[in-house]
Design an enzyme around this catalytic site. Sequence first.
Site, short mmCIF file in Angstrom:
data_model
loop_
_atom_site.label_atom_id
_atom_site.label_comp_id
_atom_site.label_asym_id
_atom_site.label_seq_id
_atom_site.Cartn_x
_atom_site.Cartn_y
_atom_site.Cartn_z
N PHE A 1 20.31 -55.13 -21.09
CA PHE A 1 19.12 -55.28 -20.24
C PHE A 1 19.41 -56.24 -19.09
CE2 PHE A 1 15.00 -56.78 -18.91
CZ PHE A 1 14.29 -55.60 -18.86
N GLU B 1 17.18 -45.20 -6.45
CA GLU B 1 16.75 -45.81 -7.71
C GLU B 1 17.39 -47.19 -7.87
OE1 GLU B 1 15.01 -45.64 -10.37
OE2 GLU B 1 14.61 -43.58 -10.98
N ASP B 2 16.73 -48.05 -8.64
CA ASP B 2 17.34 -49.33 -8.99
C ASP B 2 18.38 -49.14 -10.10
OD1 ASP B 2 15.38 -48.58 -10.80
OD2 ASP B 2 14.52 -50.59 -11.02
N ASP C 1 19.16 -45.37 -16.62
CA ASP C 1 19.41 -45.78 -18.01
C ASP C 1 19.61 -44.51 -18.85
OD1 ASP C 1 19.52 -47.68 -20.10
OD2 ASP C 1 17.41 -47.42 -20.56
N ARG D 1 11.89 -60.22 -10.44
CA ARG D 1 12.26 -59.26 -9.39
C ARG D 1 12.79 -59.96 -8.14
NH1 ARG D 1 10.29 -54.19 -10.86
NH2 ARG D 1 8.33 -54.16 -11.98
#
Length: 179
Positions: free
Chosen positions: A156, A102-103, A106, A169
């Site tokens: 964020f 996963e990036d 959260d 990105r």
Amino acid sequence: MNTVEVADKKFELLIENDNINKRTRLIGIQMNVDYENRCPVFIGVLNGSFLFMADLLKEIEIPCEVGFIRVSSYKGTASTGTVRETFGLPDTLKDRDVILVEDIVDTGFTLKYILEKVHLQQPASVRVCTLLYKPDAIQTQIDELEYVGFEIPNEFVVGYGLDYNGLGRNLKDIYKAIP
Ligand code: 5GP
């Protein structure tokens, strides 16, 4: 570059590419040891994981398989909450060692959903590797979370695969929003 603008928002440098690479190398070394004599299946969660996945896999020296999945989520009714759907999950995970990549984790709900789907196939083992983890945002316990690149504040972030409104990105480094 210490600050960037992505669409209408300003961001400041949080993690430099050099540090990402160093951390990724260490995770790779650990995985080579942990999965010695096995042949894990790496599954990257698109879109955000594409750069991390590529850099991580370059450090993996044991035999392995590689694939990607995509998860869409959209707001359902009050009773169904967020509706999620997975695309591209292989149906051949029984008795395999699965590593989900996963990036960012959260709230953890997306990952929880994917893990349920994966466990249905009765793999031999399932572990999660995430580049970023927000400890203050997590709302569900994820026992499979084994490899974490960086713990970051509950803010964020963009860059290195992560987007803001579809942009950013391609940034080499990771930036956090300036309030
Ligand atoms: P979760 O289900 O853990 O709340 O959300 C996971 C997904 O939300 C990530 O895969 C990512 O797409 C998105 N997300 C969560 N936090 C951030 C963030 O700080 N920046 C970006 N660009 N996406 C985020």
